[in-house]
Design an enzyme around this catalytic site. Structure first.
Site, PDB file in Angstrom:
ATOM      1  N   PHE A  93      -5.340   2.472  -7.600  1.00  0.00           N
ATOM      2  CA  PHE A  93      -4.559   3.575  -8.177  1.00  0.00           C
ATOM      3  C   PHE A  93      -3.144   3.082  -8.443  1.00  0.00           C
ATOM      4  O   PHE A  93      -2.495   2.535  -7.550  1.00  0.00           O
ATOM      5  CB  PHE A  93      -4.522   4.779  -7.226  1.00  0.00           C
ATOM      6  CG  PHE A  93      -3.870   5.981  -7.861  1.00  0.00           C
ATOM      7  CD1 PHE A  93      -4.592   6.809  -8.712  1.00  0.00           C
ATOM      8  CD2 PHE A  93      -2.531   6.268  -7.640  1.00  0.00           C
ATOM      9  CE1 PHE A  93      -3.984   7.902  -9.326  1.00  0.00           C
ATOM     10  CE2 PHE A  93      -1.918   7.358  -8.251  1.00  0.00           C
ATOM     11  CZ  PHE A  93      -2.653   8.178  -9.098  1.00  0.00           C
ATOM     12  N   ASP A  98       1.189  -3.834  -6.232  1.00  0.00           N
ATOM     13  CA  ASP A  98       1.641  -2.445  -6.260  1.00  0.00           C
ATOM     14  C   ASP A  98       1.818  -2.010  -4.808  1.00  0.00           C
ATOM     15  O   ASP A  98       0.855  -1.751  -4.083  1.00  0.00           O
ATOM     16  CB  ASP A  98       0.585  -1.592  -6.972  1.00  0.00           C
ATOM     17  CG  ASP A  98       0.924  -0.109  -6.940  1.00  0.00           C
ATOM     18  OD1 ASP A  98       1.789   0.298  -6.142  1.00  0.00           O
ATOM     19  OD2 ASP A  98       0.294   0.648  -7.692  1.00  0.00           O
ATOM     20  N   LYS A 146       7.808   5.829  -3.691  1.00  0.00           N
ATOM     21  CA  LYS A 146       7.519   6.696  -2.545  1.00  0.00           C
ATOM     22  C   LYS A 146       8.581   6.591  -1.443  1.00  0.00           C
ATOM     23  O   LYS A 146       9.635   7.193  -1.560  1.00  0.00           O
ATOM     24  CB  LYS A 146       6.119   6.394  -2.007  1.00  0.00           C
ATOM     25  CG  LYS A 146       5.005   6.922  -2.931  1.00  0.00           C
ATOM     26  CD  LYS A 146       3.658   6.849  -2.267  1.00  0.00           C
ATOM     27  CE  LYS A 146       2.513   7.272  -3.152  1.00  0.00           C
ATOM     28  NZ  LYS A 146       2.257   8.697  -3.162  1.00  0.00           N
TER      29      LYS A 146
HETATM   30  C1  PLP Z   1      -0.434   2.538  -4.967  1.00  0.00           C
HETATM   31  C2  PLP Z   1       0.177   3.586  -5.845  1.00  0.00           C
HETATM   32  N1  PLP Z   1       0.712   3.222  -7.025  1.00  0.00           N
HETATM   33  C3  PLP Z   1       1.294   4.106  -7.840  1.00  0.00           C
HETATM   34  C4  PLP Z   1       1.338   5.448  -7.525  1.00  0.00           C
HETATM   35  C5  PLP Z   1       1.988   6.421  -8.464  1.00  0.00           C
HETATM   36  O1  PLP Z   1       3.233   6.787  -7.979  1.00  0.00           O
HETATM   37  P1  PLP Z   1       3.964   8.081  -8.603  1.00  0.00           P
HETATM   38  O2  PLP Z   1       3.112   9.257  -8.286  1.00  0.00           O
HETATM   39  O3  PLP Z   1       5.309   8.083  -7.932  1.00  0.00           O
HETATM   40  O4  PLP Z   1       4.065   7.836 -10.074  1.00  0.00           O
HETATM   41  C6  PLP Z   1       0.787   5.881  -6.304  1.00  0.00           C
HETATM   42  C7  PLP Z   1       0.797   7.315  -5.938  1.00  0.00           C
HETATM   43  O5  PLP Z   1       0.043   7.776  -5.128  1.00  0.00           O
HETATM   44  C8  PLP Z   1       0.195   4.927  -5.450  1.00  0.00           C
HETATM   45  O6  PLP Z   1      -0.349   5.279  -4.280  1.00  0.00           O
END
Ligand code: PLP
Length: 406
Positions: free
Chosen positions: A140, A225, A254
């Protein structure tokens, strides 16, 4: 017309786009790892705003940063730089592999920047043929169209028309599939070092080592990520620090803002040069208010005592969940790192993680799910041990309620 003074959960259905299904209660106040709703009911917060509130709610250091900077300067745009952004970027560079920082507002935007940078870098250095992005099923990376297409869950990317191309997915931890797919046409590999939304699944150390080596062999960039795993969540400042692999690009969001929207993409000098003046940007990215708060978060989290505390609290929660499971036999296992913990449903409770989350709210506990089979816990990194004990007590009551109802 809704009376703005008396909003309730029903107001959501009246005035909000129906893409979320929020819980029946509306929290109005938080302090540390406790939250109170409109009716004054108290909750222990094991969700942390989906791994965001790394210092709990209204931590004094963050309130101070917010109010001090809030009285000085909120926003300038990137037409001018600002002191908090330069300080936070310097701290991120000092603490990590990176030489350069790009600020954004959300995880998806940081990942969007990372993917665009990787594509541009490959195009400039090697030519147009080098554009393949390899990513992983169940991964994700956010909800922009590029990031949702790189994410490995079609349910989030289907139904919006043609997707960006040259993106391939394979199973996480499947080194044979990876070897078969990577080539000199691969521009980047994007992965979470521990899949969060996908079910709290760790990359095997040997898998990571081989991915790194094959990226080097094929001149492909490795993008980690760390939007969910970063800023202390796993008990390291960044999860890569607990492995023997260093990425070329890392994204963080986050917990970086502890509840205030901010994100960053970190990379090396050599790669950063490909984002030339005007090639990418954001109106708000790196604004002084967000960066002042990010700096305060980092000053607290990046301390040995806090990071060691995350590992100790992991043991407390894991042991507590295992003790609950010994009584009720609902989990196959408890897994994860630091304060990113998943309780995986056993055969008898397949698809029922949500029932446990809903029952927990009834008992005064906020937690999350990661897919249909994992209950996820991402509390504050500094949650007091007595709140952990009380939260586990309430979770046990929720488990008992689900078991008795089934
Ligand atoms: C691993 C990861 N990458 C990207 C995101 C997306 O982040 P945002 O919701 O701040 O765009 C998330 C959100 O849960 C995530 O867990």
């Amino acid at each position: 017309m809704t009376n703005p003074l008396s909003v309730s959960r029903d107001t959501f259905n009246d005035v909000m786009v129906p893409n979320y299904a929020p819980s029946a209660v509306i929290p109005v106040k938080g302090e540390g790892s406790r939250v109170w709703d409109q009716q004054g009911k108290e909750y222990i917060d094991f969700a942390g705003g989906i791994a965001v509130n790394c210092l709990g709610h209204c931590h004094p250091a963050l309130v101070t940063a917010l109010t001090e900077q809030g009285q000085k300067l909120w926003h300038l745009s990137n037409v001018m730089t600002n002191e908090p952004a330069l300080r936070l970027a310097s701290k991120l560079v000092d603490a990590t592999f990176a030489d350069k920082v790009y600020f954004a507002n959300s995880g998806a935007e940081a990942n969007e920047a990372a993917l665009k940078l990787a594509r541009r870098h490959a195009l400039e250095k090697h030519g147009e043929h080098k554009n393949q992005i390899i990513a992983f099923n169940q991964g994700f990376h956010g909800r922009t169209f590029f990031t949702v297409s790189v994410g490995g869950q079609a349910i989030y990317s289907d139904g919006f028309g043609p997707k960006p191309g040259a993106i391939d997915h394979i199973n996480y931890n499947d080194i044979e599939a990876f070897k078969a797919l990577i080539s000199d046409n691969t521009c980047a590999v994007m992965m979470e070092p521990l899949q969060g939304e996908g079910g709290i699944i760790k990359a095997e150390p040997e898998f990571l080592r081989q991915v790194r080596a094959l990226c080097d062999q094929h001149n492909a960039l490795l993008i980690f990520d760390e939007v969910q795993t970063g800023m202390g969540r796993t008990g390291e400042l960044y999860a890569y620090m607990g492995t023997d692999v260093v990425p070329d690009i890392l994204t963080t969001a986050k917990a970086l803002g502890g509840g205030f929207p901010i994100a960053a993409m970190l990379t090396t000098d050599e790669i950063a040069v490909s984002l030339k003046i005007g090639s990418h940007g954001s109106t708000y990215g790196g604004n002084p208010l967000a960066c002042a708060i990010g700096e305060a978060v980092m000053d607290v989290v990046n301390q040995e005592s806090v990071l060691a505390g995350v590992k100790a609290k992991h043991e407390l929660i894991k042991n507590g969940l295992n003790a609950i499971n010994a009584k009720y036999n609902v989990f196959e296992c408890v897994r994860g790192e630091g304060l990113l913990i998943g309780a995986v449903m056993n055969q008898d409770y397949q698809g029922k993680a949500r029932d446990f989350m809903v029952a927990a709210v009834e008992q005064g506990l906020m937690c999350l799910i990661a897919g249909a089979n994992v209950v996820r816990f991402t509390p504050s990194l500094v949650i007091p041990d007595e709140d952990i004990a009380l939260g586990l007590e309430r979770f046990e009551a929720a488990v008992a309620a689900v078991v008795n109802a089934s």
